[in-house]
Design a protein around this motif. Sequence first.
Motif, PDB file in Angstrom:
ATOM      1  N   LEU A 183      -3.959  -5.985   9.204  1.00 19.51           N
ATOM      2  CA  LEU A 183      -4.332  -4.764   8.637  1.00 19.51           C
ATOM      3  C   LEU A 183      -5.789  -4.488   8.678  1.00 19.51           C
ATOM      4  O   LEU A 183      -6.557  -5.609   7.927  1.00 19.51           O
ATOM      5  N   PRO A 184      -6.463  -3.559   9.163  1.00 23.14           N
ATOM      6  CA  PRO A 184      -7.932  -3.371   9.160  1.00 23.14           C
ATOM      7  C   PRO A 184      -8.513  -3.357   7.834  1.00 23.14           C
ATOM      8  O   PRO A 184      -7.790  -2.828   6.684  1.00 23.14           O
ATOM      9  N   THR A 219      -2.464  -1.106   0.871  1.00 24.65           N
ATOM     10  CA  THR A 219      -3.510   0.067   1.299  1.00 24.65           C
ATOM     11  C   THR A 219      -3.369   0.986  -0.095  1.00 24.65           C
ATOM     12  O   THR A 219      -4.259   1.967   0.059  1.00 24.65           O
ATOM     13  N   GLY A 220      -2.482   0.941  -1.019  1.00 22.82           N
ATOM     14  CA  GLY A 220      -2.559   1.701  -2.298  1.00 22.82           C
ATOM     15  C   GLY A 220      -1.875   2.943  -1.948  1.00 22.82           C
ATOM     16  O   GLY A 220      -1.835   4.047  -2.453  1.00 22.82           O
ATOM     17  N   ARG A 258      -7.667  -1.418   3.562  1.00 22.68           N
ATOM     18  CA  ARG A 258      -7.259  -2.114   2.136  1.00 22.68           C
ATOM     19  C   ARG A 258      -7.768  -1.494   1.071  1.00 22.68           C
ATOM     20  O   ARG A 258      -8.927  -0.707   1.205  1.00 22.68           O
ATOM     21  N   ALA A 259      -6.752  -1.302  -0.024  1.00 24.56           N
ATOM     22  CA  ALA A 259      -7.267  -0.596  -1.302  1.00 24.56           C
ATOM     23  C   ALA A 259      -8.103  -1.586  -1.915  1.00 24.56           C
ATOM     24  O   ALA A 259      -7.986  -2.989  -1.520  1.00 24.56           O
ATOM     25  N   PRO A 260      -9.411  -1.243  -2.477  1.00 30.55           N
ATOM     26  CA  PRO A 260     -10.144  -2.043  -3.354  1.00 30.55           C
ATOM     27  C   PRO A 260      -9.263  -3.229  -4.125  1.00 30.55           C
ATOM     28  O   PRO A 260      -9.609  -4.095  -4.282  1.00 30.55           O
ATOM     29  N   ALA A 299       0.216   3.278  14.802  1.00 25.64           N
ATOM     30  CA  ALA A 299      -1.035   4.100  14.666  1.00 25.64           C
ATOM     31  C   ALA A 299      -1.416   4.148  13.296  1.00 25.64           C
ATOM     32  O   ALA A 299      -2.499   4.153  13.156  1.00 25.64           O
ATOM     33  N   HIS A 300      -0.592   4.499  12.192  1.00 27.02           N
ATOM     34  CA  HIS A 300      -1.007   4.842  11.000  1.00 27.02           C
ATOM     35  C   HIS A 300      -1.984   3.489  10.545  1.00 27.02           C
ATOM     36  O   HIS A 300      -2.706   3.926   9.651  1.00 27.02           O
ATOM     37  N   TYR A 301      -1.163   2.470  10.418  1.00 30.53           N
ATOM     38  CA  TYR A 301      -1.722   1.492   9.845  1.00 30.53           C
ATOM     39  C   TYR A 301      -2.785   0.718  10.689  1.00 30.53           C
ATOM     40  O   TYR A 301      -3.491  -0.373  10.233  1.00 30.53           O
ATOM     41  N   GLY A 302      -3.093   1.047  12.106  1.00 30.53           N
ATOM     42  CA  GLY A 302      -3.904   0.352  13.060  1.00 30.53           C
ATOM     43  C   GLY A 302      -3.412  -0.964  13.273  1.00 30.53           C
ATOM     44  O   GLY A 302      -4.229  -1.809  13.427  1.00 30.53           O
TER      45      GLY A 302
END
Length: 95
Positions: A77-78, A19-20, A82-84, A57-60
């Motif tokens: 992970l939705p 997620t960066g 995700r970071a580009p 909850a934070h990461y879904g």
Amino acid sequence: MPSTEATLRLTVAALMHLTGERQADLAAGLGLSQAQVSRKQAGTASWSLADVDKLSAHYGIPVGDLVVGVDRAAHCLPAHRRAPVPGAAQLTIHP
């Protein structure tokens, strides 16, 4: 076989990378201090069940998928989280 605690630390590290997020970002999302997240990730403090609920909850990611390990959590992970480029910080630019 690593402990559940060790697996969770590895999973959180992988999710932060994907997620960066930095520890400070995760801490803000969980309502903790960066120092608390640092201690939990270093293994000098434990992630509590309440923390696991907050991580979920934070990461879904459902709790069960979060604690299974890195591969399952990363798969769940939705896409919008995700970071580009994995490991690159997600930045919000305000006009």
